[in-house]
Design an enzyme around this catalytic site. Structure first.
Site, mmCIF file in Angstrom:
data_model
loop_
_atom_site.group_PDB
_atom_site.id
_atom_site.type_symbol
_atom_site.label_atom_id
_atom_site.label_comp_id
_atom_site.label_asym_id
_atom_site.label_seq_id
_atom_site.Cartn_x
_atom_site.Cartn_y
_atom_site.Cartn_z
ATOM 1 N N GLY A 149 0.803 -1.214 0.000
ATOM 2 C CA GLY A 149 0.000 0.000 0.000
ATOM 3 C C GLY A 149 0.834 1.261 0.000
ATOM 4 C CG HIS A 150 4.731 3.278 1.416
ATOM 5 N ND1 HIS A 150 6.031 3.501 1.028
ATOM 6 C CD2 HIS A 150 4.392 4.332 2.173
ATOM 7 C CE1 HIS A 150 6.468 4.634 1.546
ATOM 8 N NE2 HIS A 150 5.491 5.147 2.261
ATOM 9 C CG PHE A 151 3.038 5.505 -2.349
ATOM 10 C CD1 PHE A 151 2.238 6.089 -1.386
ATOM 11 C CD2 PHE A 151 4.403 5.701 -2.286
ATOM 12 C CE1 PHE A 151 2.787 6.899 -0.393
ATOM 13 C CE2 PHE A 151 4.959 6.494 -1.296
ATOM 14 C CZ PHE A 151 4.158 7.096 -0.343
ATOM 15 C CB VAL B 166 8.440 3.811 -2.520
ATOM 16 C CG1 VAL B 166 9.676 4.390 -1.880
ATOM 17 C CG2 VAL B 166 8.269 4.359 -3.934
#
Length: 140
Positions: A45-47, A52
């Site tokens: 979820g990043h991103f 990343v």
């Protein structure tokens, strides 16, 4: 050291064991590696669409690399962050990247260890800082 040898002294386990190889050279400097997998929990979820590695995970990779420097003292203890000083992020780390970490023990006060570390990918500095950690006896 390979992953199984690292598991012999590190209290961490997957998915939070973030070093795969480790060696300490004749100057007392640790050299560790960790390849960022495509499905790491911290990049999902990043991103979305542009994964990343979060900075805090890069710091954890460096801190675990620092712990290699005192591997003989770790059994029976847990490593806890005591601080993070002068942390800087220079380049992103992405899935598929091979993180190469260099860590050095700068000083010690009792069970507190003060280190310096850097994380590079393909020779490019991504993160550097001064992690410190404590060895705390495991409560049974």
């Amino acid at each position: 050291m390979n992953l199984e040898e690292i598991k012999g002294f590190m209290p961490h386990r997957e998915p939070m064991l973030l070093i795969e190889t480790a060696e300490v050279d004749e100057n007392g400097v640790a050299h560790c590696t960790y390849r960022i997998k495509e499905d790491e929990f911290f990049t999902r979820g990043h991103f979305p669409g542009n994964p990343v590695v979060p900075g805090v995970i890069q710091c954890e990779i460096m801190a675990q690399s620092c712990a290699v420097l005192v591997k003989e003292e770790i059994p029976g203890n847990v490593t806890f962050y005591a601080g993070l000083n002068n942390v800087r992020f220079k380049n992103p780390v992405k899935p598929g990247d091979l993180c190469e970490i260099t860590a050095k023990l700068e000083s010690r006060r009792g069970n507190i260890f003060f280190c310096s570390a850097k994380l590079e990918v393909n020779g490019k500095l991504c993160c550097k800082g001064e992690p410190s950690f404590a060895l705390v006896p495991i409560q049974q």
